[in-house]
Design an enzyme around this catalytic site. Structure first.
Site, PDB file in Angstrom:
ATOM      1  N   LYS A  54     -38.134  49.803   3.611  1.00  0.00           N
ATOM      2  CA  LYS A  54     -38.904  48.646   4.096  1.00  0.00           C
ATOM      3  C   LYS A  54     -38.093  47.894   5.142  1.00  0.00           C
ATOM      4  CE  LYS A  54     -36.510  45.371   1.709  1.00  0.00           C
ATOM      5  NZ  LYS A  54     -35.964  44.070   2.154  1.00  0.00           N
ATOM      6  N   SER A 103     -38.136  39.274  -2.150  1.00  0.00           N
ATOM      7  CA  SER A 103     -37.400  38.055  -2.493  1.00  0.00           C
ATOM      8  C   SER A 103     -36.455  37.650  -1.372  1.00  0.00           C
ATOM      9  CB  SER A 103     -36.589  38.277  -3.775  1.00  0.00           C
ATOM     10  OG  SER A 103     -35.809  39.460  -3.667  1.00  0.00           O
TER      11      SER A 103
END
Length: 344
Positions: A204, A151
């Site tokens: 990540k 997001s």
């Protein structure tokens, strides 16, 4: 389908992500956004726009904004059983925020209100994950969880489609968070794997820095695909060593978040890597105002991995470039020189 009963949502932290989630919640329930900066709170309330962090994005007129923390928490007192606190603060501010809430919530008879954090990373000084900070600070019996997923804040605030995951060991926390945010362009999935969701969100960012470096060096899309794939293996290996479930990393908060952050133009972590690959020094990049959680937590991740004797070659290479003065080309060469092995 029946309209869900109204909740009251207090979002603490008026950065880009806190503001975006507050906007999403305000489209469904009474919501108040708390900003530490009084001038920011006043300007955002007046303009229905967070001009500092999300310029050009209109916020719902129903969204309340305040710089008074007591007022923000008192906003939940109308019905504490239907209240939810969402934290939009970075990992660096999490310990102090939890300490503040641990002191104030019982006095306001809000000790049972769930607390959901949204930050991604490891604490720099201690290598703790967010849930470990919560366990060390919040009183016994607290309820909470982590909201994460692929997001970008600007897109969420604009009302574009997004899918997130709420992870908690408490089903009531999962259900309340879904009730607060799920609907329209936003889908919220449930998980009980708090560790896996947190590890995916943290690592990540580090892999995205690596992908940015490779892109800055113009190593091609093959190299980026290899870094994403082997990066996912690295994340999964580390997460399982901490007790996470392997399948979590093939979902939104693993593969999904990794692909977005490693390839998206709005990714700050990738942009930092691009700048480094193009020859800029980290100190100059940070001095220009560009921040990235992957830079902040890379060494903490590596320290935790070494304690567990888990090999993280990409993370090691990123740390070597960021903090040890190793040239990006040299770090890439060291990765390529590793011995061949089975993929899995």
């Amino acid at each position: 389908m029946d309209t869900p009963a109204a909740l009251r949502v207090a979002v603490l932290g008026a950065g880009s992500w806190g503001t975006a989630l507050a906007a999403a919640a305000a489209r469904r329930h009474p919501t108040l956004l708390w900003a530490r900066d009084a001038a920011l709170a006043q300007a955002t309330a007046h303009a229905h726009e967070n001009q500092r962090y999300l310029p050009g994005v209109s916020l719902p007129e129903s969204l309340g904004v305040s710089s008074d923390l007591d007022a923000a928490l008192a906003f939940l007192q109308n019905d504490p059983t239907r209240g939810l606190i969402i934290l939009g603060v970075p990992v660096a501010g999490l310990d102090q925020t939890f300490r503040t809430l641990a002191h104030r919530l019982p006095a306001l008879h809000l000790a049972d209100v769930p607390i959901v954090w949204t930050c991604k990373g490891f604490e720099e000084s201690t290598s703790r994950l967010p849930h470990e900070i919560a366990q060390a600070v919040l009183p016994e019996g607290w309820r909470g969880g982590v909201l994460s997923g692929p997001s970008f804040a600007r897109e969420v605030a604009q009302g574009l489609p997004v899918a997130l995951t709420i992870a908690s060991t408490e089903s009531a926390v999962r259900e309340m968070t879904i009730a607060a945010l799920h609907g329209g362009p936003m889908r919220v999935y449930a998980s009980a794997d708090v560790i896996g969701v947190e590890v995916g969100g943290a690592l990540k960012n580090v892999i995205a820095v690596a992908c940015g470096i490779a892109d800055g060096l113009r190593l091609g899309t093959n190299a980026r695909a290899a870094l994403i794939t082997r990066g996912l293996a690295e994340i999964t290996r580390f997460g399982q060593a901490l007790g996470a479930q392997a399948e979590t990393f093939s979902g939104l908060t693993g593969l999904g978040d990794l692909v977005l952050t490693a390839t998206g133009d709005l990714s700050r972590n990738r942009r930092v890597g691009l700048e480094i690959g193009a020859g800029r020094a980290l100190a100059d990049i940070l001095a220009s105002g560009m921040t990235a959680e992957g830079v902040r937590c890379a060494r903490a991740v590596l320290a935790r991995a070494r304690q567990l004797r888990v090999e993280l070659p990409i993370t090691e290479a990123v740390c070597a470039v960021l903090f040890d003065g190793v040239a990006p080309v040299t770090a890439v060469s060291s990765l390529l020189a590793r011995e061949a092995r089975h993929e899995s």
